[in-house]
Design a protein around this motif. Structure first.
Motif, mmCIF file in Angstrom:
data_model
loop_
_atom_site.group_PDB
_atom_site.id
_atom_site.type_symbol
_atom_site.label_atom_id
_atom_site.label_comp_id
_atom_site.label_asym_id
_atom_site.label_seq_id
_atom_site.Cartn_x
_atom_site.Cartn_y
_atom_site.Cartn_z
ATOM 1 N N LYS A 177 0.832 -1.204 0.000
ATOM 2 C CA LYS A 177 0.000 0.000 0.000
ATOM 3 C C LYS A 177 0.865 1.252 0.000
ATOM 4 C CE LYS A 177 -3.919 2.138 2.196
ATOM 5 N NZ LYS A 177 -4.961 2.049 3.200
ATOM 6 N N GLU A 178 1.984 1.210 0.735
ATOM 7 C CA GLU A 178 2.881 2.367 0.793
ATOM 8 C C GLU A 178 3.675 2.529 -0.500
ATOM 9 O OE1 GLU A 178 3.138 -0.143 3.252
ATOM 10 O OE2 GLU A 178 1.606 0.910 4.403
ATOM 11 N N ARG A 179 4.037 1.405 -1.121
ATOM 12 C CA ARG A 179 4.824 1.445 -2.356
ATOM 13 C C ARG A 179 4.277 0.408 -3.337
ATOM 14 N NH1 ARG A 179 11.377 1.153 -3.038
ATOM 15 N NH2 ARG A 179 11.348 1.901 -5.154
ATOM 16 N N PRO A 180 3.211 0.773 -4.086
ATOM 17 C CA PRO A 180 2.580 -0.186 -4.996
ATOM 18 C C PRO A 180 3.432 -0.463 -6.234
ATOM 19 C CG PRO A 180 1.480 1.917 -5.120
ATOM 20 C CD PRO A 180 2.504 2.034 -4.045
ATOM 21 N N ARG A 181 3.006 -1.474 -6.984
ATOM 22 C CA ARG A 181 3.732 -1.925 -8.175
ATOM 23 C C ARG A 181 3.129 -1.265 -9.406
ATOM 24 N NH1 ARG A 181 2.578 -6.790 -11.286
ATOM 25 N NH2 ARG A 181 1.019 -7.273 -9.706
ATOM 26 N N ASP A 206 -1.721 -2.763 -5.673
ATOM 27 C CA ASP A 206 -1.389 -3.131 -4.306
ATOM 28 C C ASP A 206 -1.511 -4.648 -4.225
ATOM 29 O OD1 ASP A 206 -1.141 -3.590 -1.614
ATOM 30 O OD2 ASP A 206 -2.905 -2.428 -1.024
ATOM 31 N N ASP A 207 -0.379 -5.354 -4.200
ATOM 32 C CA ASP A 207 -0.392 -6.811 -4.209
ATOM 33 C C ASP A 207 -0.886 -7.404 -2.895
ATOM 34 O OD1 ASP A 207 0.509 -7.299 -6.844
ATOM 35 O OD2 ASP A 207 2.542 -6.790 -6.249
ATOM 36 N N ASP A 208 -0.732 -6.691 -1.788
ATOM 37 C CA ASP A 208 -1.215 -7.197 -0.503
ATOM 38 C C ASP A 208 -2.742 -7.331 -0.510
ATOM 39 O OD1 ASP A 208 1.339 -7.361 0.509
ATOM 40 O OD2 ASP A 208 1.253 -5.389 1.473
ATOM 41 N N ALA A 209 -3.420 -6.324 -1.040
ATOM 42 C CA ALA A 209 -4.881 -6.331 -1.097
ATOM 43 C C ALA A 209 -5.407 -6.861 -2.428
ATOM 44 C CB ALA A 209 -5.414 -4.926 -0.861
ATOM 45 N N SER A 210 -4.511 -7.142 -3.380
ATOM 46 C CA SER A 210 -4.876 -7.606 -4.729
ATOM 47 C C SER A 210 -5.858 -6.654 -5.410
ATOM 48 C CB SER A 210 -5.466 -9.020 -4.679
ATOM 49 O OG SER A 210 -4.528 -9.921 -4.169
ATOM 50 N N THR A 211 -5.542 -5.368 -5.366
ATOM 51 C CA THR A 211 -6.399 -4.367 -5.983
ATOM 52 C C THR A 211 -5.601 -3.429 -6.871
ATOM 53 O OG1 THR A 211 -6.145 -2.895 -4.082
ATOM 54 C CG2 THR A 211 -8.075 -4.324 -4.085
ATOM 55 N N THR A 212 -6.261 -2.956 -7.903
ATOM 56 C CA THR A 212 -5.685 -1.936 -8.774
ATOM 57 C C THR A 212 -6.066 -0.571 -8.219
ATOM 58 O OG1 THR A 212 -5.844 -3.378 -10.696
ATOM 59 C CG2 THR A 212 -5.642 -1.024 -11.112
ATOM 60 N N LEU A 213 -5.064 0.240 -7.925
ATOM 61 C CA LEU A 213 -5.315 1.553 -7.337
ATOM 62 C C LEU A 213 -5.648 2.584 -8.411
ATOM 63 C CD1 LEU A 213 -2.400 1.441 -4.759
ATOM 64 C CD2 LEU A 213 -4.787 0.830 -4.391
#
Length: 118
Positions: free
Chosen positions: A26-30, A46-53
């Motif tokens: 969340k702090e440093r997304p891909r 955000d790979d932790d939450a598996s969401t596209t920001l």
């Protein structure tokens, strides 16, 4: 046709190897890049939450000829603007198995010039 399929399989293998070490939080997304002949597509994930920001593409920007460096620069600038609006300052760059050359490099440089850090 076989050569094209083999090329994409090799790219996907490279992408899997790169993804073993790159992980977005969340702090440093891909910042993920997908490149086709007709356009270029970018997502901040955000790979932790598996969401596209946030995301951007040549199709979204309605760029007529999206398969060139000029279009990649426009998409890079747009994704940096959207990240700034979403209060995302730093990302991890995921080139998607493509060489850091041409459109991929132009997109990354345009994103950096517009305030995104990676």
């Amino acid at each position: 046709m076989i050569k094209k399929e083999n090329r994409n399989v090799a790219r996907l293998r490279r992408h899997e190897r790169v993804r073993e070490s790159i992980h977005g939080t969340k702090e440093r997304p891909r910042l993920n890049v997908f490149r086709s002949n007709n356009g270029i597509y970018v997502q901040v994930i955000d790979d932790d939450a598996s969401t596209t920001l946030v995301s951007s593409s040549t199709a979204e920007l309605k760029i007529k000829n999206g398969g060139n460096i000029r279009a990649a620069k426009l998409v890079g600038a747009d994704i940096a603007k959207k990240c700034k609006d979403a209060k995302i300052k730093t990302v991890v760059f995921d080139r998607g198995g493509y060489l850091y050359h041409g459109r991929v490099a132009a997109l990354a440089e345009a994103a950096r010039e517009n305030g995104l850090e990676f």
